[in-house]
Design a protein around this motif. Structure first.
Motif, PDB file in Angstrom:
ATOM      1  N   TYR A 227       0.834  -1.193   0.000  1.00 57.47           N
ATOM      2  CA  TYR A 227       0.000   0.000   0.000  1.00 57.47           C
ATOM      3  C   TYR A 227       0.877   1.253   0.000  1.00 57.47           C
ATOM      4  O   TYR A 227       1.869   1.324   0.739  1.00 57.47           O
ATOM      5  CB  TYR A 227      -0.919   0.003   1.214  1.00 57.47           C
ATOM      6  CG  TYR A 227      -2.026  -1.015   1.119  1.00 57.47           C
ATOM      7  CD1 TYR A 227      -3.091  -0.828   0.232  1.00 57.47           C
ATOM      8  CD2 TYR A 227      -2.000  -2.183   1.879  1.00 57.47           C
ATOM      9  CE1 TYR A 227      -4.109  -1.768   0.133  1.00 57.47           C
ATOM     10  CE2 TYR A 227      -3.014  -3.140   1.777  1.00 57.47           C
ATOM     11  CZ  TYR A 227      -4.065  -2.916   0.904  1.00 57.47           C
ATOM     12  OH  TYR A 227      -5.059  -3.850   0.793  1.00 57.47           O
ATOM     13  N   PRO A 228       0.525   2.273  -0.803  1.00 55.38           N
ATOM     14  CA  PRO A 228       1.371   3.480  -0.885  1.00 55.38           C
ATOM     15  C   PRO A 228       1.506   4.206   0.451  1.00 55.38           C
ATOM     16  O   PRO A 228       2.558   4.782   0.740  1.00 55.38           O
ATOM     17  CB  PRO A 228       0.653   4.340  -1.938  1.00 55.38           C
ATOM     18  CG  PRO A 228      -0.732   3.800  -2.034  1.00 55.38           C
ATOM     19  CD  PRO A 228      -0.634   2.347  -1.704  1.00 55.38           C
ATOM     20  N   GLU A 229       0.432   4.161   1.289  1.00 57.23           N
ATOM     21  CA  GLU A 229       0.504   4.844   2.581  1.00 57.23           C
ATOM     22  C   GLU A 229       1.587   4.237   3.467  1.00 57.23           C
ATOM     23  O   GLU A 229       2.318   4.957   4.165  1.00 57.23           O
ATOM     24  CB  GLU A 229      -0.848   4.760   3.307  1.00 57.23           C
ATOM     25  CG  GLU A 229      -2.010   5.376   2.548  1.00 57.23           C
ATOM     26  CD  GLU A 229      -2.678   4.423   1.575  1.00 57.23           C
ATOM     27  OE1 GLU A 229      -3.727   4.793   1.020  1.00 57.23           O
ATOM     28  OE2 GLU A 229      -2.142   3.310   1.365  1.00 57.23           O
ATOM     29  N   LEU A 230       1.684   2.915   3.434  1.00 60.11           N
ATOM     30  CA  LEU A 230       2.715   2.271   4.246  1.00 60.11           C
ATOM     31  C   LEU A 230       4.089   2.502   3.647  1.00 60.11           C
ATOM     32  O   LEU A 230       5.058   2.748   4.377  1.00 60.11           O
ATOM     33  CB  LEU A 230       2.446   0.770   4.378  1.00 60.11           C
ATOM     34  CG  LEU A 230       3.485   0.028   5.235  1.00 60.11           C
ATOM     35  CD1 LEU A 230       3.441   0.516   6.679  1.00 60.11           C
ATOM     36  CD2 LEU A 230       3.278  -1.478   5.197  1.00 60.11           C
ATOM     37  N   LEU A 231       4.207   2.452   2.329  1.00 65.12           N
ATOM     38  CA  LEU A 231       5.505   2.675   1.696  1.00 65.12           C
ATOM     39  C   LEU A 231       6.054   4.043   2.069  1.00 65.12           C
ATOM     40  O   LEU A 231       7.241   4.183   2.397  1.00 65.12           O
ATOM     41  CB  LEU A 231       5.377   2.570   0.174  1.00 65.12           C
ATOM     42  CG  LEU A 231       5.252   1.165  -0.403  1.00 65.12           C
ATOM     43  CD1 LEU A 231       5.071   1.231  -1.908  1.00 65.12           C
ATOM     44  CD2 LEU A 231       6.478   0.330  -0.051  1.00 65.12           C
ATOM     45  N   GLU A 232       5.198   5.054   2.038  1.00 63.69           N
ATOM     46  CA  GLU A 232       5.652   6.406   2.379  1.00 63.69           C
ATOM     47  C   GLU A 232       6.147   6.470   3.814  1.00 63.69           C
ATOM     48  O   GLU A 232       7.166   7.092   4.114  1.00 63.69           O
ATOM     49  CB  GLU A 232       4.494   7.400   2.162  1.00 63.69           C
ATOM     50  CG  GLU A 232       4.941   8.843   1.987  1.00 63.69           C
ATOM     51  CD  GLU A 232       5.977   9.024   0.884  1.00 63.69           C
ATOM     52  OE1 GLU A 232       6.996   9.698   1.148  1.00 63.69           O
ATOM     53  OE2 GLU A 232       5.786   8.476  -0.212  1.00 63.69           O
ATOM     54  N   ARG A 233       5.435   5.774   4.689  1.00 64.22           N
ATOM     55  CA  ARG A 233       5.850   5.778   6.091  1.00 64.22           C
ATOM     56  C   ARG A 233       7.169   5.020   6.269  1.00 64.22           C
ATOM     57  O   ARG A 233       8.033   5.435   7.044  1.00 64.22           O
ATOM     58  CB  ARG A 233       4.760   5.142   6.957  1.00 64.22           C
ATOM     59  CG  ARG A 233       5.036   5.360   8.441  1.00 64.22           C
ATOM     60  CD  ARG A 233       3.816   5.128   9.277  1.00 64.22           C
ATOM     61  NE  ARG A 233       4.179   5.231  10.678  1.00 64.22           N
ATOM     62  CZ  ARG A 233       3.588   4.584  11.656  1.00 64.22           C
ATOM     63  NH1 ARG A 233       2.590   3.776  11.389  1.00 64.22           N
ATOM     64  NH2 ARG A 233       3.982   4.725  12.902  1.00 64.22           N
ATOM     65  N   LEU A 234       7.320   3.910   5.568  1.00 63.11           N
ATOM     66  CA  LEU A 234       8.572   3.142   5.651  1.00 63.11           C
ATOM     67  C   LEU A 234       9.752   3.978   5.171  1.00 63.11           C
ATOM     68  O   LEU A 234      10.845   3.927   5.754  1.00 63.11           O
ATOM     69  CB  LEU A 234       8.460   1.861   4.827  1.00 63.11           C
ATOM     70  CG  LEU A 234       7.484   0.795   5.339  1.00 63.11           C
ATOM     71  CD1 LEU A 234       7.387  -0.363   4.336  1.00 63.11           C
ATOM     72  CD2 LEU A 234       7.909   0.267   6.707  1.00 63.11           C
ATOM     73  N   TYR A 235       9.538   4.735   4.102  1.00 66.16           N
ATOM     74  CA  TYR A 235      10.616   5.598   3.597  1.00 66.16           C
ATOM     75  C   TYR A 235      10.915   6.720   4.591  1.00 66.16           C
ATOM     76  O   TYR A 235      12.084   7.005   4.896  1.00 66.16           O
ATOM     77  CB  TYR A 235      10.223   6.194   2.247  1.00 66.16           C
ATOM     78  CG  TYR A 235      10.085   5.191   1.121  1.00 66.16           C
ATOM     79  CD1 TYR A 235      10.973   4.120   0.995  1.00 66.16           C
ATOM     80  CD2 TYR A 235       9.057   5.305   0.180  1.00 66.16           C
ATOM     81  CE1 TYR A 235      10.835   3.182  -0.036  1.00 66.16           C
ATOM     82  CE2 TYR A 235       8.916   4.383  -0.855  1.00 66.16           C
ATOM     83  CZ  TYR A 235       9.813   3.323  -0.951  1.00 66.16           C
ATOM     84  OH  TYR A 235       9.680   2.419  -1.969  1.00 66.16           O
ATOM     85  N   ASP A 236       9.858   7.350   5.126  1.00 69.30           N
ATOM     86  CA  ASP A 236      10.048   8.464   6.067  1.00 69.30           C
ATOM     87  C   ASP A 236      10.757   8.013   7.334  1.00 69.30           C
ATOM     88  O   ASP A 236      11.597   8.749   7.884  1.00 69.30           O
ATOM     89  CB  ASP A 236       8.688   9.090   6.422  1.00 69.30           C
ATOM     90  CG  ASP A 236       8.072   9.847   5.263  1.00 69.30           C
ATOM     91  OD1 ASP A 236       8.798  10.113   4.275  1.00 69.30           O
ATOM     92  OD2 ASP A 236       6.865  10.139   5.316  1.00 69.30           O
ATOM     93  N   GLU A 237      10.414   6.815   7.812  1.00 71.45           N
ATOM     94  CA  GLU A 237      11.015   6.298   9.051  1.00 71.45           C
ATOM     95  C   GLU A 237      12.356   5.598   8.776  1.00 71.45           C
ATOM     96  O   GLU A 237      12.960   5.045   9.692  1.00 71.45           O
ATOM     97  CB  GLU A 237      10.053   5.298   9.719  1.00 71.45           C
ATOM     98  CG  GLU A 237       8.710   5.875  10.102  1.00 71.45           C
ATOM     99  CD  GLU A 237       8.732   6.603  11.429  1.00 71.45           C
ATOM    100  OE1 GLU A 237       9.798   6.604  12.079  1.00 71.45           O
ATOM    101  OE2 GLU A 237       7.694   7.183  11.792  1.00 71.45           O
ATOM    102  N   GLU A 238      12.763   5.599   7.505  1.00 69.05           N
ATOM    103  CA  GLU A 238      14.024   4.957   7.081  1.00 69.05           C
ATOM    104  C   GLU A 238      14.044   3.462   7.440  1.00 69.05           C
ATOM    105  O   GLU A 238      15.073   2.903   7.809  1.00 69.05           O
ATOM    106  CB  GLU A 238      15.243   5.677   7.684  1.00 69.05           C
ATOM    107  CG  GLU A 238      15.351   7.119   7.208  1.00 69.05           C
ATOM    108  CD  GLU A 238      16.611   7.797   7.718  1.00 69.05           C
ATOM    109  OE1 GLU A 238      17.306   7.217   8.577  1.00 69.05           O
ATOM    110  OE2 GLU A 238      16.911   8.904   7.249  1.00 69.05           O
ATOM    111  N   LEU A 239      12.876   2.846   7.305  1.00 63.74           N
ATOM    112  CA  LEU A 239      12.768   1.398   7.520  1.00 63.74           C
ATOM    113  C   LEU A 239      12.877   0.627   6.201  1.00 63.74           C
ATOM    114  O   LEU A 239      12.952  -0.601   6.207  1.00 63.74           O
ATOM    115  CB  LEU A 239      11.431   1.070   8.199  1.00 63.74           C
ATOM    116  CG  LEU A 239      11.218   1.682   9.584  1.00 63.74           C
ATOM    117  CD1 LEU A 239       9.847   1.290  10.134  1.00 63.74           C
ATOM    118  CD2 LEU A 239      12.315   1.238  10.541  1.00 63.74           C
ATOM    119  N   LEU A 240      12.877   1.367   5.101  1.00 64.05           N
ATOM    120  CA  LEU A 240      13.022   0.750   3.788  1.00 64.05           C
ATOM    121  C   LEU A 240      13.809   1.711   2.903  1.00 64.05           C
ATOM    122  O   LEU A 240      13.424   2.878   2.761  1.00 64.05           O
ATOM    123  CB  LEU A 240      11.637   0.494   3.171  1.00 64.05           C
ATOM    124  CG  LEU A 240      11.609  -0.280   1.847  1.00 64.05           C
ATOM    125  CD1 LEU A 240      12.077  -1.720   2.060  1.00 64.05           C
ATOM    126  CD2 LEU A 240      10.201  -0.269   1.262  1.00 64.05           C
TER     127      LEU A 240
END
Length: 834
Positions: free
Chosen positions: A83-96
């Protein structure tokens, strides 16, 4: 902003320093490191070569990072859907990381198909190496979004696969077609219109199959009985001998599913797809007819092509049956949906013995009986094809009927109960019609066929040899174009390379395409994910050389395949000789895994083992013993596959809880009955859980607690405790609730906040604050819990504690209204403050 507005909830950290989302994965990674978990569940898939792996869900980025660090199979690629919402959060939190290795791609649900096609999805389907994975988020189903993500993906991928299969076929089809050249002697066209005006019943492997047996036995002499090969075990049990068996699967699995058909050779005809598994084909002792082509290339010897919609054996059997002239074709065991107990296949099948289908498909169809039934994407995608076949049958004045109330309702397929169906007497039995129609098979007929096949193989071999010679020349031209072996570059060789391509594409067009298809996997390795980047001269030279090397090597491999299959044809010719080379024959049988073919060899010659010298007799006996052992084998790959697919404890728990939460209690009762009929391990523990849920729904809380307290199976323990907690809270038994909440908290950090709240309600404020502090020291973005702790500190007049709590929130979200209001209360309530 509050935590509840954050996409996919709070981020927790486990003892291994990994960040995970309880809203996505529950407590899967709370105590066990994800790497160990992934290795156990997915380790075997990572090493597979030349595969396109499609994975809905990233498990909060953990699965992507694990794959990115792993050494994966050569030529394999991994496409994650998230899901794009989770991807954005993963990128922001530097988890991905935003930049991943070339073989790892992440896409959203809207764009994954386009990305997959860019990664050559069609070609990977052609070589049979598309690998869909369920992420742990999909398997567990804690977040409803991932159940939907998988179902949407699975349905779309299935539709694409059907389209590709109809357009390109598959490499394995070509290979098995060549291996079956000796056995594919008579096309099914010979039965066209021979059963005009008669009634046929087509027996499939669906759950409603058992309903048909009494009617079939009663009307046996008036019917043409056709059956899919996989139900041979059930037919033997019911003492029903079909007139025709249909089989199409090229894979080894079908041999273990269907080997019991070998016992029916005397009065059953095998109608096989041209690419049927060669072991099953080569061991068949009776008469057979083939569907489809003879050679996997254009040849004047190929029958006229017929293409029926649908990729299952039942679809192809129905299409062929329509051509035979029947006025009615009755479908039995062709449900295309699950039974009420959740079974996908009939009694007596490996699938039913394993247990009901446990993954949450959330795909539903209306049944002939008027109720809704769950189905899988495979079944769901097969429905339009069956509808098309029913329309085709109608155009040929043939009515298609399905008497099963539990079968999917399909337009064009009439629903009439078994009691309503009657059959007229016939002058000649079905088997007698078949015997009169088929030409008598002689040794001379077989030899004529073998010689025809060998001649065609030799014709193709010569063309492939020319293609190989041209591609070898192209490699040399490529080297000279760029300058090799101390010679300067020479552009005239570019002109010769173009000439070679023209020759291949015109004079040898069909064979050159066949050669390319033979090595699609190697050609795929030459494609790059970053197609927009310009190529350097060195890359152009290297890729051009490698392209023609693959081309040449593919021609070499095809030549070897032709020679191998020619050798098999020559062995079949050897079988027909008055004084055969038995050593050569048996070597071919052993190579093909067809030791049981000794029975065919002896029967055609009218000989017995005692007619041979001792040394040869022992070898023949050894082959027969190997065949007997094969037929007695019960544990095999397909059985293990079914166990792994259908009996995942995590998947069962997820499905059970979904039914409970959706108030589908009748369905849950049926599902429990289905589990009871299967042979899965720990089925009794799941029955305890379901009995507890059924009692809880009836508000019989003492009964429910009785069942929940007996649960000891580790994957269900937390669910059992959670249900006990819910009951104690409903009954306002806070002390008992607190004791259960403590157990839950001891097993997972996610339960700390509720445990703390119960401690507060039972008057243990100090302990509650301790639990809150332990939790917020690890989970630092759960602002809801931090506010609760702040309010408790305020009640205890710990002003400094409240300030610290609020500052932690405001440092991350300076506009957080709850923290600001709490801070104002402190400033107003502290004696002497302004």
């Amino acid at each position: 902003m509050s935590d509840t507005a954050t996409p996919f909830g709070s981020i927790f950290t486990n003892p291994f320093g990994e960040h995970y989302f309880p809203a996505i994965n529950g407590e899967t990674f709370s105590k066990i490191g994800s790497e160990n978990y992934f290795q156990r569940h997915f380790g075997g898939m990572v090493d597979r070569k030349d595969s396109l792996n499609l994975i809905p869900g990233t498990d909060g980025g953990l699965l992507v990072n694990w794959i990115a660090k792993k050494k994966t199979g050569e030529g394999s690629r991994f496409l994650f859907i998230e899901y794009p919402e989770l991807l954005e959060r993963l990128y922001d939190e530097e988890l991905l990381p935003r930049q991943l290795p070339d073989h790892v791609v992440v896409a959203t649900p809207d764009e994954w198909m386009k990305k997959a096609e860019e990664l050559s999805l069609k070609d990977y389907f052609y070589i049979g190496n598309v690998r869909p994975w369920r992420s742990m988020a999909v398997i567990d189903g804690f977040h409803e979004g991932y159940v939907k993500l998988w179902n949407d993906f699975d349905e779309r991928l299935g539709q694409f696969q059907i389209a590709v299969g109809q357009e390109l076929g598959s490499r394995i089809f070509m290979l098995k077609c060549l291996e079956n050249l000796a056995e594919n002697r008579t096309p099914v066209h010979i039965l066209d219109q021979v059963f005009k005006g008669r009634t046929a019943v087509l027996l499939g492997g669906g759950p409603s199959l058992d309903e048909s047996f009494a009617w079939v036995r009663k009307n046996r002499d008036r019917l043409v009985v056709m059956a899919v090969a996989r139900i041979a075990v059930q037919l033997a049990r019911e003492r029903i001998v079909p007139d025709m068996f249909f089989a199409i699967d090229p894979h080894e699995i079908i041999f273990h599913q269907s080997k019991q058909i070998l016992d029916f050779h005397e009065r059953s005809l095998l109608v096989n797809m041209y690419h049927l598994n060669p072991r099953l084909m080569g061991l068949w002792r009776g008469r057979s007819l083939f569907m489809g082509t003879l050679f996997p290339w254009f040849s004047e010897h190929n029958p006229l092509p017929r293409h029926y919609p649908g990729i299952t054996v039942s679809h192809q059997a129905l299409g062929s049956a329509v051509e035979m002239g029947f006025s009615r074709i009755i479908l039995a065991g062709l449900d295309l949906c699950f039974s009420r107990e959740g079974f996908t296949h009939a009694r007596g099948s490996v699938e039913m013995a394993t247990g009901p289908y446990v993954h949450r498909s959330e795909l539903w169809v209306e049944t002939n009986g008027g109720w809704r039934a769950e189905t899988s994407s495979d079944f769901f995608n097969a429905i339009p094809a069956l509808q098309s076949l029913a329309e085709y049958a109608k155009s040929k004045e043939c009515e298609v009927i399905n008497p099963a109330a539990a079968a999917a309702k399909i337009e064009g397929v009439a629903f009439r109960s078994w009691d309503e169906l009657e059959c007229s007497q016939v002058d000649l039995g079905a088997w007698e019609v078949i015997e009169q129609t088929l030409p008598v098979e002689t040794s001379r007929d077989r030899m004529n066929h073998y010689q025809l096949v060998e001649g065609e193989l030799m014709r193709l071999r010569e063309e492939v040899r020319v293609v190989r010679k041209l591609t070898a020349e192209a490699i040399d031209c490529n080297d000279r174009l760029f300058g090799r072996r101390g010679k300067p570059p020479d552009f005239k060789f570019k002109k010769r390379m173009d000439e070679i391509e023209t020759i291949l594409d015109t004079e040898h067009n069909e064979v050159s395409r066949l050669v390319k298809k033979w090595s699609v996997a190697d050609l795929l390795k030459l494609s790059r994910p970053d197609k927009s980047r310009e190529w350097s001269d060195e890359e152009i030279e290297t890729t051009g050389r490698r392209y023609y090397e693959v081309y040449r090597d593919s021609a070499t491999n095809l030549l070897k395949t032709i020679d191998d299959n020619r050798a098999r044809i020559q062995t079949r010719m050897e079988e027909e000789k008055p004084s055969p080379n038995i050593k050569r024959i048996l070597e071919q049988y052993e190579k093909d895994g067809q030791e049981g073919r000794v029975a065919i060899f002896l029967a055609r010659r009218g000989e017995a083992l005692v007619d041979f010298p001792e040394k040869i007799r022992k070898r023949l006996e050894s082959c027969q013993e190997a065949f007997v052992a094969l037929m007695q084998q019960t544990e095999h790959d397909y059985k293990n596959h079914c166990k792994n697919r259908l009996a995942s404890p995590r998947a069962i728990r997820s499905k059970v809880m979904a039914m409970f939460q959706n108030n589908e209690m009748e369905r849950l009762q049926h599902f429990m009955e289905g589990i009871g009929q299967g042979d899965m391990e720990e089925k009794g523990q799941f029955i305890l859980l379901i009995r507890g849920l059924l009692a809880e729904k009836k508000a019989d809380y003492d009964e429910a607690l009785k069942w929940y307290r007996q649960i000891s199976f580790e994957p269900l323990l937390l669910e059992g405790w959670q249900r006990q907690l819910t009951i104690y809270l409903r009954q306002k038994e806070l002390v008992s609730a607190c004791a259960v909440a403590k157990r839950l908290a001891e097993n997972s950090l996610i339960h700390f906040p509720f445990y703390a709240e119960l401690l507060r309600l039972t008057g243990d404020t100090a302990k509650a604050l301790g639990v809150y502090r332990d939790y917020t020291s690890v989970v630092r973005d759960d602002f809801v819990t931090m506010i609760k702790m702040g309010n408790l500190l305020l009640a205890e007049r710990d002003w400094e504690g409240v300030r610290k709590c609020c500052r932690k929130i405001l440092d991350k979200d300076e506009g957080h209204m709850g923290a600001r209001l709490l801070l104002e209360k402190v400033e107003q309530g502290v004696p002497g403050s302004a």
